[in-house]
Scaffold this motif. Structure first.
Motif, PDB file in Angstrom:
ATOM      1  N   THR A   1      33.838  52.068  29.123  1.00  0.00           N
ATOM      2  CA  THR A   1      33.973  50.980  28.190  1.00  0.00           C
ATOM      3  C   THR A   1      35.171  49.983  28.512  1.00  0.00           C
ATOM      4  O   THR A   1      34.809  48.767  28.264  1.00  0.00           O
ATOM      5  N   HIS A   2      36.286  50.414  29.035  1.00  0.00           N
ATOM      6  CA  HIS A   2      37.314  49.782  29.445  1.00  0.00           C
ATOM      7  C   HIS A   2      36.885  48.739  30.689  1.00  0.00           C
ATOM      8  O   HIS A   2      37.316  47.709  30.455  1.00  0.00           O
ATOM      9  N   LEU A   3      36.121  49.383  31.450  1.00  0.00           N
ATOM     10  CA  LEU A   3      35.805  48.485  32.813  1.00  0.00           C
ATOM     11  C   LEU A   3      35.000  47.377  32.322  1.00  0.00           C
ATOM     12  O   LEU A   3      34.935  46.263  32.659  1.00  0.00           O
ATOM     13  N   GLN A   4      33.913  47.694  31.318  1.00  0.00           N
ATOM     14  CA  GLN A   4      32.933  46.715  30.840  1.00  0.00           C
ATOM     15  C   GLN A   4      33.597  45.524  30.137  1.00  0.00           C
ATOM     16  O   GLN A   4      33.330  44.359  30.347  1.00  0.00           O
ATOM     17  N   LEU A   5      34.814  46.117  29.273  1.00  0.00           N
ATOM     18  CA  LEU A   5      35.530  44.877  28.794  1.00  0.00           C
ATOM     19  C   LEU A   5      36.304  44.074  29.666  1.00  0.00           C
ATOM     20  O   LEU A   5      36.308  42.898  29.549  1.00  0.00           O
ATOM     21  N   TRP A   6      36.928  44.659  30.611  1.00  0.00           N
ATOM     22  CA  TRP A   6      37.688  44.071  31.469  1.00  0.00           C
ATOM     23  C   TRP A   6      36.820  42.901  32.424  1.00  0.00           C
ATOM     24  O   TRP A   6      37.009  41.783  32.723  1.00  0.00           O
ATOM     25  N   LEU A   7      35.510  43.619  32.647  1.00  0.00           N
ATOM     26  CA  LEU A   7      34.425  42.688  33.267  1.00  0.00           C
ATOM     27  C   LEU A   7      34.253  41.380  32.689  1.00  0.00           C
ATOM     28  O   LEU A   7      34.040  40.269  33.140  1.00  0.00           O
TER      29      LEU A   7
ATOM     30  N   VAL B   1      35.907  40.205  30.243  1.00  0.00           N
ATOM     31  CA  VAL B   1      37.128  39.159  30.257  1.00  0.00           C
ATOM     32  C   VAL B   1      37.221  38.418  31.367  1.00  0.00           C
ATOM     33  O   VAL B   1      37.554  37.196  31.223  1.00  0.00           O
ATOM     34  N   PHE B   2      37.062  39.129  32.524  1.00  0.00           N
ATOM     35  CA  PHE B   2      37.090  38.387  33.861  1.00  0.00           C
ATOM     36  C   PHE B   2      35.984  37.293  33.933  1.00  0.00           C
ATOM     37  O   PHE B   2      36.212  36.203  34.374  1.00  0.00           O
ATOM     38  N   ALA B   3      34.847  37.577  33.641  1.00  0.00           N
ATOM     39  CA  ALA B   3      33.846  36.571  33.173  1.00  0.00           C
ATOM     40  C   ALA B   3      34.115  35.122  32.610  1.00  0.00           C
ATOM     41  O   ALA B   3      33.718  34.083  33.015  1.00  0.00           O
ATOM     42  N   VAL B   4      34.753  35.660  31.560  1.00  0.00           N
ATOM     43  CA  VAL B   4      35.279  34.297  30.474  1.00  0.00           C
ATOM     44  C   VAL B   4      36.279  33.671  31.199  1.00  0.00           C
ATOM     45  O   VAL B   4      36.155  32.211  31.151  1.00  0.00           O
ATOM     46  N   VAL B   5      37.226  34.418  31.764  1.00  0.00           N
ATOM     47  CA  VAL B   5      38.746  33.766  32.311  1.00  0.00           C
ATOM     48  C   VAL B   5      38.601  32.928  33.482  1.00  0.00           C
ATOM     49  O   VAL B   5      39.076  32.126  34.045  1.00  0.00           O
ATOM     50  N   PHE B   6      37.620  33.579  34.455  1.00  0.00           N
ATOM     51  CA  PHE B   6      37.563  33.249  35.920  1.00  0.00           C
ATOM     52  C   PHE B   6      37.454  31.691  35.872  1.00  0.00           C
ATOM     53  O   PHE B   6      37.876  30.884  36.744  1.00  0.00           O
ATOM     54  N   PRO B   7      36.138  31.252  35.412  1.00  0.00           N
ATOM     55  CA  PRO B   7      35.872  29.679  35.357  1.00  0.00           C
ATOM     56  C   PRO B   7      37.112  28.766  34.888  1.00  0.00           C
ATOM     57  O   PRO B   7      37.315  27.768  35.590  1.00  0.00           O
ATOM     58  N   ILE B   8      37.778  29.392  34.020  1.00  0.00           N
ATOM     59  CA  ILE B   8      38.819  28.425  33.329  1.00  0.00           C
ATOM     60  C   ILE B   8      39.990  28.506  34.545  1.00  0.00           C
ATOM     61  O   ILE B   8      40.606  27.312  34.581  1.00  0.00           O
ATOM     62  N   ALA B   9      40.138  29.582  34.987  1.00  0.00           N
ATOM     63  CA  ALA B   9      41.191  29.687  36.058  1.00  0.00           C
ATOM     64  C   ALA B   9      40.922  28.974  37.249  1.00  0.00           C
ATOM     65  O   ALA B   9      41.811  28.028  37.881  1.00  0.00           O
ATOM     66  N   VAL B  10      39.706  28.819  37.785  1.00  0.00           N
ATOM     67  CA  VAL B  10      39.291  28.111  38.908  1.00  0.00           C
ATOM     68  C   VAL B  10      39.550  26.621  38.666  1.00  0.00           C
ATOM     69  O   VAL B  10      39.855  25.491  39.252  1.00  0.00           O
TER      70      VAL B  10
END
Length: 294
Positions: free
Chosen positions: A31-37, A39-48
């Motif tokens: 569950t933690h892994l899914q949540l982190w994935l 979060v990464f999917a949301v934050v990564f485009p903004i960070a780029v």
């Protein structure tokens, strides 16, 4: 009146306490892994986008290009000053504030009338208000455009604010919240001779501060992201909003190549105001969502 206000304040605090339910779960590693994935999917485009805004050209062809550049100050200054993006953001801010204030005033009065007044066929009126949610916004553009021209409002802030003053969603949320307020407070106010306006200003609104703040954030984000209607009704570039300003940045070609660093700088600037509001007022926003679920 003083005792009524004290009782209303205590009751509002208790209602806010009831809305906040703390539930804990024994989350599994998966569950933690899914949540982190997620979060990464949301934050990564903004960070780029933020990283690209610091580059000279903004072209990313490899992972090595995802390192921050040294042109952040130049790119943001060029977007804000040379391309007048600061003016676009100011126009968006003015539009959003007017829409939020107008929606709050109209929706509070409408929800109060639906809940506390004996209006004939008020349930039918409420259903008609909800029915407006089924009408796609672009369907209204042609008659609305003609109306704005007839009133002489085209190319003004009235044209991009007045059509959005009424909100069925806000009326629905406030109605649900007002129904949760105990009727004993209403009866006590009547016995104390409290009029409708005093009841709204000194009892109803203080008991609804959290919901009003949460609704305001939702309305602000909705107003801030308006693109199609301002593009249609506003002719002057100086009166345009930030979302249309991004399109103007994309239309700038330097040497036959689109300056993505400039576009991403404008996108980052556009993201900041609603993001900061959602972070600062996170708790009222979650309270509003809990009312919608109920």
């Amino acid at each position: 009146m003083g005792e009524l206000l004290q009782y209303a304040k205590r009751r509002a605090d208790s209602l806010r306490g009831d809305n906040v339910t703390k539930t804990t779960y024994d989350a599994k590693p998966g569950t933690h892994l899914q949540l982190w994935l997620l979060v990464f999917a949301v934050v990564f485009p903004i960070a780029v986008a933020v990283i690209v805004s610091t580059k000279q050209t903004g072209v990313v062809t490899s992972l090595g290009d995802l390192l921050p550049g040294s042109y952040a100050v130049e790119n943001y200054r060029e977007a804000l000053v040379d391309y007048q993006f600061g003016r676009f953001m100011w126009n968006s801010l003015a539009m959003s504030v007017v829409i939020v204030v107008g929606k709050l005033v109209v929706s509070v009065f409408a929800a109060m009338a639906i809940v506390y007044y004996r209006v004939p066929y008020k349930d039918l009126v409420f259903l008609f208000i909800l029915f407006t949610l089924l009408l796609p916004v672009p369907v209204r553009f042609i008659p609305l455009f003609q109306l704005m021209n007839d009133l002489g409002w085209s190319n003004t802030i009235l044209a991009i604010t007045v059509p959005y003053i009424a909100s069925a969603t806000t009326v629905f949320i406030l109605r649900q919240h007002f129904l949760s307020i105990p009727t004993s407070i209403v009866e006590t106010a009547k016995l104390d001779g409290v009029g409708p306006l005093r009841f709204m200003l000194f009892v109803l609104i203080p008991m609804s501060k959290g919901v009003l703040v949460g609704v305001s954030i939702i309305m602000f984000v909705y107003a801030w992201n308006q693109y199609l209607w301002p593009l249609i009704i506003i002719d002057s570039e100086a009166n345009q909003v930030a979302q249309v300003g991004l399109q103007l940045l994309q239309g700038d070609v330097q040497g036959g190549q689109l300056s993505w660093s400039l576009v991403m700088a404008g996108s980052t600037l556009t993201l900041l105001p609603p993001l900061l509001l959602m972070i600062v007022f996170r708790k009222p926003l979650l309270e509003t969502f809990s009312i919608q679920q109920k």
